[in-house]
Design a protein around this motif. Structure first.
Motif, short mmCIF file in Angstrom:
data_model
loop_
_atom_site.label_atom_id
_atom_site.label_comp_id
_atom_site.label_asym_id
_atom_site.label_seq_id
_atom_site.Cartn_x
_atom_site.Cartn_y
_atom_site.Cartn_z
N VAL A 18 -3.36 103.93 -11.79
CA VAL A 18 -2.89 102.63 -11.82
C VAL A 18 -1.98 102.32 -12.92
CG1 VAL A 18 -5.46 102.14 -11.24
CG2 VAL A 18 -5.12 102.39 -13.57
N THR A 19 -0.93 103.24 -13.34
CA THR A 19 -0.12 103.01 -14.17
C THR A 19 0.80 101.73 -13.97
OG1 THR A 19 -0.10 105.38 -14.41
CG2 THR A 19 1.86 104.24 -15.46
N ARG A 22 -1.23 98.55 -15.06
CA ARG A 22 -1.28 98.66 -16.36
C ARG A 22 0.10 98.21 -16.90
NH1 ARG A 22 -5.02 101.25 -19.97
NH2 ARG A 22 -4.01 101.57 -21.96
N ARG A 23 1.03 98.59 -16.38
CA ARG A 23 2.29 98.15 -16.97
C ARG A 23 2.52 96.53 -16.82
NH1 ARG A 23 5.01 102.62 -15.91
NH2 ARG A 23 5.34 102.01 -13.50
N THR A 27 -2.19 95.45 -21.89
CA THR A 27 -3.60 95.50 -22.51
C THR A 27 -3.83 94.56 -23.51
OG1 THR A 27 -2.43 96.98 -24.31
CG2 THR A 27 -3.38 98.30 -22.24
N THR A 46 -0.57 88.36 -20.88
CA THR A 46 -1.25 88.77 -19.90
C THR A 46 -0.60 88.10 -18.65
OG1 THR A 46 -3.12 89.89 -20.93
CG2 THR A 46 -3.26 89.58 -18.47
#
Length: 68
Positions: A18-19, A22-23, A27, A46
């Protein structure tokens, strides 16, 4: 036989990595509750990532900036 082989490739396993997501999402949202200006900035960062990654439509992104 071909149909059976094609169907075998259509599983419901989860993503291997899921990189990329996530990018895009980042976070910043972790721990944000929307109770403080700092929390709101985390939420906004976000949203910016999700809009830039085209996860949401342009209209959905515009709606985020609208006052409720």
């Amino acid at each position: 036989m071909t149909v059976a082989l094609m169907a075998a490739g259509c599983g419901i396993s989860g993503p291997v990595d899921v990189t990329g997501l996530r990018r895009v999402a980042g976070t910043d949202l972790i721990g944000a509750r929307g109770e403080t200006p700092a929390d709101q900035r985390k939420i906004d960062r976000t949203v910016v990532g999700l809009c830039a990654g085209k996860v949401w439509t342009a209209e959905e992104c515009r709606q985020h900036g609208d006052k409720q």
